[in-house]
Design an enzyme around this catalytic site. Structure first.
Site, short mmCIF file in Angstrom:
data_model
loop_
_atom_site.label_atom_id
_atom_site.label_comp_id
_atom_site.label_asym_id
_atom_site.label_seq_id
_atom_site.Cartn_x
_atom_site.Cartn_y
_atom_site.Cartn_z
N LYS A 134 0.84 -1.18 0.00
CA LYS A 134 0.00 0.00 0.00
C LYS A 134 0.88 1.25 0.00
O LYS A 134 1.98 1.16 0.55
CB LYS A 134 -0.96 0.04 1.20
CG LYS A 134 -0.42 -0.38 2.56
CD LYS A 134 0.69 0.35 3.25
CE LYS A 134 0.74 1.81 3.43
NZ LYS A 134 1.96 2.25 4.16
N TYR A 219 -4.52 4.04 6.10
CA TYR A 219 -5.09 3.08 7.05
C TYR A 219 -6.47 3.54 7.53
O TYR A 219 -7.38 2.72 7.71
CB TYR A 219 -4.16 2.86 8.25
CG TYR A 219 -2.96 2.01 7.93
CD1 TYR A 219 -3.05 0.62 7.92
CD2 TYR A 219 -1.74 2.59 7.63
CE1 TYR A 219 -1.95 -0.17 7.62
CE2 TYR A 219 -0.63 1.81 7.32
CZ TYR A 219 -0.74 0.43 7.31
OH TYR A 219 0.34 -0.35 7.01
P1 NDP Z 1 12.41 0.94 2.36
O1 NDP Z 1 13.00 2.23 1.93
O2 NDP Z 1 12.86 0.38 3.66
O3 NDP Z 1 12.67 -0.18 1.25
C1 NDP Z 1 12.33 0.03 -0.09
C2 NDP Z 1 13.27 -0.80 -0.96
O4 NDP Z 1 12.88 -0.59 -2.32
C3 NDP Z 1 14.73 -0.38 -0.90
O5 NDP Z 1 15.45 -0.99 0.15
C4 NDP Z 1 15.24 -0.83 -2.25
O6 NDP Z 1 15.52 -2.22 -2.21
C5 NDP Z 1 14.05 -0.67 -3.17
N1 NDP Z 1 14.13 0.54 -4.02
C6 NDP Z 1 14.11 0.53 -5.37
N2 NDP Z 1 14.20 1.77 -5.85
C7 NDP Z 1 14.30 2.59 -4.79
C8 NDP Z 1 14.42 4.01 -4.66
N3 NDP Z 1 14.45 4.81 -5.74
N4 NDP Z 1 14.49 4.52 -3.43
C9 NDP Z 1 14.44 3.74 -2.34
N5 NDP Z 1 14.32 2.40 -2.41
C10 NDP Z 1 14.26 1.82 -3.63
O7 NDP Z 1 10.83 1.16 2.35
P2 NDP Z 1 9.75 0.30 3.12
O8 NDP Z 1 10.15 -1.12 3.09
O9 NDP Z 1 9.48 0.90 4.43
O10 NDP Z 1 8.43 0.52 2.21
C11 NDP Z 1 8.26 -0.14 0.97
C12 NDP Z 1 6.76 -0.22 0.63
O11 NDP Z 1 6.10 -0.96 1.63
C13 NDP Z 1 6.05 1.14 0.56
O12 NDP Z 1 5.09 1.13 -0.47
C14 NDP Z 1 5.37 1.26 1.92
O13 NDP Z 1 4.20 2.07 1.89
C15 NDP Z 1 5.03 -0.20 2.19
N6 NDP Z 1 4.95 -0.51 3.62
C16 NDP Z 1 3.89 -1.22 4.08
C17 NDP Z 1 3.76 -1.54 5.40
C18 NDP Z 1 2.62 -2.35 5.87
O14 NDP Z 1 2.45 -2.53 7.08
N7 NDP Z 1 1.79 -2.90 4.97
C19 NDP Z 1 4.75 -1.09 6.39
C20 NDP Z 1 5.89 -0.41 5.80
C21 NDP Z 1 5.95 -0.12 4.46
P3 NDP Z 1 16.66 -2.88 -3.13
O15 NDP Z 1 17.94 -2.23 -2.67
O16 NDP Z 1 16.58 -4.31 -2.78
O17 NDP Z 1 16.32 -2.56 -4.56
#
Ligand code: NDP
Length: 367
Positions: A134, A219
């Site tokens: 989301k 949410y």
């Molecule tokens: P993070 O920043 O921790 O991780 C995102 C990952 O996406 C990065 O580590 C990277 O992984 C990849 N990525 C690819 N392109 C980019 C870029 N341009 N900038 C940053 N990261 C990039 O984010 P979150 O994990 O916190 O959030 C990711 C998604 O999950 C969002 O849509 C958020 O809303 C959702 N979310 C949902 C939750 C829930 O409870 N349902 C809770 C937290 C987040 P790599 O290096 O492997 O490419």
């Protein structure tokens, strides 16, 4: 047949699904479907992707088998940690080749919001199912493209709405649908936390699509809909910004919003990146109330009514979610609260309307 059962059938809720605790439902399901496992690749190995991967260790029906990542060192880490073979590892340039990989069923996108739509279209074109985190996309127009692409490709599009499988949430939803709270005419949703690092993607409009509303306010938007069991017909909204340096143009800090429903019910909600300890749902009906706080965090969720606390065993949300999503994709199971692309799209339509109402100061009609 009892009135309750007739009601539940009309609401599309099986009495079995409501009366059995998750573990029993799962073990019954396991006996029948032991052979079918959903094979998952996680795309974006960040904070939430890691949480999902850890939770999937306890899944009965879903297994982490692949990764898509832009960071080679994370790929090797995950390979050794989760036993992922090199043939199931991709980066953002190569992942279209997943179409030739019969060992992966679905790609779960845990990447920044703006990447969900373009990557979803490519995953669908590769013939694989999609789970999106989301918000499903940056706006409703993007959401519609995703729904259409997955439909055309004949693949599932699901959204990581983990609360839709959370036992106390489901009990409140059951009570509301069964009329135990009477006519539910008011809902309050409060969603917020103080956001840290000003350089993170969540505060970058291009990557996040907005601010707190896209990330945490969703949410309350989604919760309003499943708690009241209706779709809103109008939206009003107001914005406040105390730190215009951290929250630039197009990145909302705090928004209050209201929704009206066909029954006459109303909702009043808050989304913010400027206050902590805001994670509360309050549903009031002519016969009683249900309150949840915390209502959407990783848990344990707390919920109570005028009769006292609602007791249900805490389960790791992402473990249940992935097992249930496996049942949806592999067995055609219908969840009590939908988690498909249409559901994700409904929230995006409302968020678009909230942003429009903030901009114009006008009431925005829906539908
Ligand atoms: P993070 O920043 O921790 O991780 C995102 C990952 O996406 C990065 O580590 C990277 O992984 C990849 N990525 C690819 N392109 C980019 C870029 N341009 N900038 C940053 N990261 C990039 O984010 P979150 O994990 O916190 O959030 C990711 C998604 O999950 C969002 O849509 C958020 O809303 C959702 N979310 C949902 C939750 C829930 O409870 N349902 C809770 C937290 C987040 P790599 O290096 O492997 O490419």
């Amino acid at each position: 047949m009892t009135t309750r059962r007739i009601f539940l059938q009309k609401a599309g809720i099986s009495t079995l699904a409501l009366s059995l605790p998750y573990t029993n439902t799962l073990s019954a399901m396991q006996t029948e479907k032991e052979d079918k496992i959903l094979r998952v690749a996680i795309m974006g190995l960040g904070s939430y992707g890691t949480r999902v991967a850890e939770a999937m260790k306890d899944c009965k029906r879903a297994k982490l088998v692949g990764v898509v990542s832009g960071t080679p060192s994370k790929i090797t880490d995950w390979q050794s940690k989760y036993g992922i073979p090199a043939k199931n590892c991709y980066n953002y340039e190569t992942f279209d080749q997943i179409k030739d990989n019969p060992d992966i069923d679905v790609v779960y996108m845990t990447t920044p919001n703006s990447l969900h739509k373009p990557h979803c279209l490519r995953i669908a074109a590769a013939g694989k199912h999609v789970i999106s985190e989301k918000p499903m996309a940056l706006n409703a127009a993007e959401g519609r493209e995703m729904v259409a692409a997955c439909k055309k490709a004949g693949v599932h599009l699901l959204v990581g709405y983990r609360m839709h499988f959370e036992p106390k949430t489901l009990e409140v939803v059951r009570m509301q649908r069964a009329g135990e709270l009477g006519e539910t005419l008011f809902f309050q949703g409060l969603s917020g936390f103080i956001i840290g690092d000003p350089t993170q993607w969540r505060l970058n409009r291009e990557l996040a699509g907005g601010g707190s509303m896209m990330d945490i306010g969703i949410y309350s938007v989604n919760g309003t809909r499943y708690m009241l069991g209706e779709e809103p017909i109008w939206v009003t909204a107001q914005e406040s910004k105390t730190d215009p340096v951290k929250f630039k143009e197009g990145v909302d800090e705090t928004i209050t919003f209201q929704m009206g429903f066909p029954s006459g019910a109303m909702a009043s909600c808050l989304s913010t990146y400027a206050l902590n300890n805001l994670d509360k749902f309050f549903l009031n009906g002519t016969k009683g109330f249900a309150e949840m706080q915390p209502s959407t965090g990783y848990g344990p969720i707390k919920a109570w009514t005028k009769n006292g606390p609602i007791e249900r065993e805490h389960v790791t949300h992402q473990t249940v979610q992935m097992d249930e999503m496996a049942a949806i994709m592999l067995d055609g199971k219908k969840p009590v609260i939908p988690v498909d692309g249409e559901e994700g799209l409904k929230d995006l339509v409302i968020i678009d309307a909230i942003y429009e109402a903030v901009k114009t100061g006008e009431k925005v009609m829906l539908g």
